[in-house]
Write a protein that holds these residues in place. Structure first.
Motif, PDB file in Angstrom:
ATOM      1  N   THR A   1     -20.004   0.417 -15.764  1.00  0.00           N
ATOM      2  CA  THR A   1     -19.449  -0.553 -14.827  1.00  0.00           C
ATOM      3  C   THR A   1     -18.225  -1.164 -15.500  1.00  0.00           C
ATOM      4  OG1 THR A   1     -21.615  -0.990 -13.872  1.00  0.00           O
ATOM      5  CG2 THR A   1     -19.939  -2.684 -13.565  1.00  0.00           C
ATOM      6  N   CYS A   2     -17.131  -1.303 -14.751  1.00  0.00           N
ATOM      7  CA  CYS A   2     -15.864  -1.754 -15.337  1.00  0.00           C
ATOM      8  C   CYS A   2     -15.256  -2.908 -14.552  1.00  0.00           C
ATOM      9  CB  CYS A   2     -14.828  -0.621 -15.313  1.00  0.00           C
ATOM     10  SG  CYS A   2     -15.216   0.812 -16.290  1.00  0.00           S
ATOM     11  N   LYS A   3     -14.487  -3.705 -15.271  1.00  0.00           N
ATOM     12  CA  LYS A   3     -13.566  -4.660 -14.666  1.00  0.00           C
ATOM     13  C   LYS A   3     -12.213  -4.381 -15.291  1.00  0.00           C
ATOM     14  CE  LYS A   3     -16.753  -8.390 -13.584  1.00  0.00           C
ATOM     15  NZ  LYS A   3     -17.079  -9.812 -13.750  1.00  0.00           N
ATOM     16  N   LEU A   4     -11.195  -4.269 -14.441  1.00  0.00           N
ATOM     17  CA  LEU A   4      -9.863  -4.024 -14.966  1.00  0.00           C
ATOM     18  C   LEU A   4      -8.826  -4.655 -14.061  1.00  0.00           C
ATOM     19  CD1 LEU A   4      -8.421  -1.367 -13.305  1.00  0.00           C
ATOM     20  CD2 LEU A   4     -10.351  -0.297 -14.418  1.00  0.00           C
ATOM     21  N   THR A   5      -7.628  -4.789 -14.607  1.00  0.00           N
ATOM     22  CA  THR A   5      -6.501  -5.357 -13.882  1.00  0.00           C
ATOM     23  C   THR A   5      -5.375  -4.335 -13.880  1.00  0.00           C
ATOM     24  OG1 THR A   5      -7.098  -7.586 -14.602  1.00  0.00           O
ATOM     25  CG2 THR A   5      -4.871  -7.277 -13.775  1.00  0.00           C
ATOM     26  N   ASP A   6      -4.883  -4.026 -12.684  1.00  0.00           N
ATOM     27  CA  ASP A   6      -3.726  -3.155 -12.527  1.00  0.00           C
ATOM     28  C   ASP A   6      -2.543  -3.990 -12.067  1.00  0.00           C
ATOM     29  OD1 ASP A   6      -4.904  -0.668 -13.106  1.00  0.00           O
ATOM     30  OD2 ASP A   6      -5.417  -0.274 -11.016  1.00  0.00           O
ATOM     31  N   ILE A   7      -1.372  -3.652 -12.561  1.00  0.00           N
ATOM     32  CA  ILE A   7      -0.130  -4.229 -12.049  1.00  0.00           C
ATOM     33  C   ILE A   7       0.719  -3.075 -11.552  1.00  0.00           C
ATOM     34  CG2 ILE A   7       1.949  -5.551 -12.575  1.00  0.00           C
ATOM     35  CD1 ILE A   7       0.309  -6.992 -14.754  1.00  0.00           C
ATOM     36  N   PHE A   8       1.205  -3.203 -10.320  1.00  0.00           N
ATOM     37  CA  PHE A   8       2.024  -2.181  -9.686  1.00  0.00           C
ATOM     38  C   PHE A   8       3.395  -2.751  -9.359  1.00  0.00           C
ATOM     39  CE2 PHE A   8      -2.365  -1.315  -8.397  1.00  0.00           C
ATOM     40  CZ  PHE A   8      -2.498   0.038  -8.659  1.00  0.00           C
ATOM     41  N   CYS A   9       4.439  -1.966  -9.645  1.00  0.00           N
ATOM     42  CA  CYS A   9       5.791  -2.358  -9.286  1.00  0.00           C
ATOM     43  C   CYS A   9       6.487  -1.133  -8.723  1.00  0.00           C
ATOM     44  CB  CYS A   9       6.526  -2.884 -10.514  1.00  0.00           C
ATOM     45  SG  CYS A   9       8.157  -3.541 -10.141  1.00  0.00           S
ATOM     46  N   PRO A  10       7.054  -1.181  -7.531  1.00  0.00           N
ATOM     47  CA  PRO A  10       7.158  -2.334  -6.643  1.00  0.00           C
ATOM     48  C   PRO A  10       5.825  -2.670  -5.971  1.00  0.00           C
ATOM     49  CG  PRO A  10       8.046  -0.384  -5.556  1.00  0.00           C
ATOM     50  CD  PRO A  10       7.687   0.021  -6.961  1.00  0.00           C
ATOM     51  N   VAL A  11       5.869  -3.615  -5.057  1.00  0.00           N
ATOM     52  CA  VAL A  11       4.690  -4.087  -4.331  1.00  0.00           C
ATOM     53  C   VAL A  11       3.970  -2.915  -3.666  1.00  0.00           C
ATOM     54  CG1 VAL A  11       3.947  -5.502  -2.375  1.00  0.00           C
ATOM     55  CG2 VAL A  11       5.707  -6.353  -3.919  1.00  0.00           C
ATOM     56  N   ARG A  12       2.632  -2.942  -3.717  1.00  0.00           N
ATOM     57  CA  ARG A  12       1.806  -1.969  -2.995  1.00  0.00           C
ATOM     58  C   ARG A  12       1.632  -2.458  -1.561  1.00  0.00           C
ATOM     59  NH1 ARG A  12      -0.982   2.443  -5.729  1.00  0.00           N
ATOM     60  NH2 ARG A  12      -1.559   2.848  -3.571  1.00  0.00           N
ATOM     61  N   GLU A  13       2.529  -2.061  -0.696  1.00  0.00           N
ATOM     62  CA  GLU A  13       2.433  -2.466   0.711  1.00  0.00           C
ATOM     63  C   GLU A  13       1.127  -1.976   1.326  1.00  0.00           C
ATOM     64  OE1 GLU A  13       4.449  -4.533   2.262  1.00  0.00           O
ATOM     65  OE2 GLU A  13       5.959  -4.652   0.677  1.00  0.00           O
ATOM     66  N   ASP A  14       0.637  -0.812   0.856  1.00  0.00           N
ATOM     67  CA  ASP A  14      -0.615  -0.262   1.390  1.00  0.00           C
ATOM     68  C   ASP A  14      -1.842  -1.043   0.922  1.00  0.00           C
ATOM     69  OD1 ASP A  14      -0.012   0.717  -1.206  1.00  0.00           O
ATOM     70  OD2 ASP A  14      -1.234   2.508  -0.907  1.00  0.00           O
ATOM     71  N   TYR A  15      -1.680  -1.975   0.014  1.00  0.00           N
ATOM     72  CA  TYR A  15      -2.791  -2.819  -0.440  1.00  0.00           C
ATOM     73  C   TYR A  15      -2.725  -4.207   0.173  1.00  0.00           C
ATOM     74  CZ  TYR A  15      -4.164   0.479  -4.180  1.00  0.00           C
ATOM     75  OH  TYR A  15      -4.603   1.552  -4.902  1.00  0.00           O
ATOM     76  N   LYS A  16      -1.872  -4.392   1.156  1.00  0.00           N
ATOM     77  CA  LYS A  16      -1.791  -5.682   1.844  1.00  0.00           C
ATOM     78  C   LYS A  16      -2.755  -5.678   3.020  1.00  0.00           C
ATOM     79  CE  LYS A  16       2.832  -7.267   0.643  1.00  0.00           C
ATOM     80  NZ  LYS A  16       4.133  -7.676   1.179  1.00  0.00           N
ATOM     81  N   PHE A  17      -3.696  -6.615   3.006  1.00  0.00           N
ATOM     82  CA  PHE A  17      -4.684  -6.729   4.057  1.00  0.00           C
ATOM     83  C   PHE A  17      -4.671  -8.150   4.583  1.00  0.00           C
ATOM     84  CE2 PHE A  17      -6.061  -3.695   0.842  1.00  0.00           C
ATOM     85  CZ  PHE A  17      -6.222  -2.547   1.602  1.00  0.00           C
ATOM     86  N   GLU A  18      -4.920  -8.307   5.853  1.00  0.00           N
ATOM     87  CA  GLU A  18      -5.002  -9.658   6.411  1.00  0.00           C
ATOM     88  C   GLU A  18      -6.286 -10.294   5.943  1.00  0.00           C
ATOM     89  OE1 GLU A  18      -4.094 -10.240  10.508  1.00  0.00           O
ATOM     90  OE2 GLU A  18      -2.809  -8.464  10.557  1.00  0.00           O
ATOM     91  N   SER A  19      -6.210 -11.561   5.597  1.00  0.00           N
ATOM     92  CA  SER A  19      -7.421 -12.251   5.141  1.00  0.00           C
ATOM     93  C   SER A  19      -7.716 -13.430   6.013  1.00  0.00           C
ATOM     94  CB  SER A  19      -7.276 -12.690   3.697  1.00  0.00           C
ATOM     95  OG  SER A  19      -6.081 -13.383   3.497  1.00  0.00           O
TER      96      SER A  19
END
Length: 108
Positions: A90-108
């Protein structure tokens, strides 16, 4: 912009990969919780990416190199380079993407 990470909606983007996503004008930060044995299929994207392991062990293949990442390690994935991963625990990790991941934008 201030957000409490635990209050960002968690989305299971891939089987076993649950993420919380924070976007700025220039980049996206993804906070992942990954179930042991989960596999991220081989893929590439235009985004430059860094992956930092917080907890657990993640096997990653970047290009033709396979490595096991553990807590305290960070790796850079250049734009358009094929890569994949498998959670050895089981893992916890942090990714940073540049430019913005538009496909990871979800309405909340």
């Amino acid at each position: 912009m201030l957000k409490e990470i635990s209050k960002i909606e968690q989305i299971e983007l891939f089987k076993g990969f649950k993420g919380r996503f924070f976007h700025t004008n220039s980049y996206t930060v993804a906070f992942w919780e990954i179930e042991e044995g989960s596999i991220l299929p081989l893929h590439a994207h235009i985004h430059e990416q860094s992956t930092q392991i917080i907890e657990g062990k993640l096997e990653m293949t970047i290009g033709d190199k396979t490595m096991v990442l553990e807590p305290g390690m960070i790796v850079s994935i250049p734009s358009n380079v094929m890569h994949s991963g498998k959670a050895l625990t089981t893992c916890k990790l942090t990714d940073i993407f540049c430019p913005v991941r538009e496909d990871y934008k979800f309405e909340s």
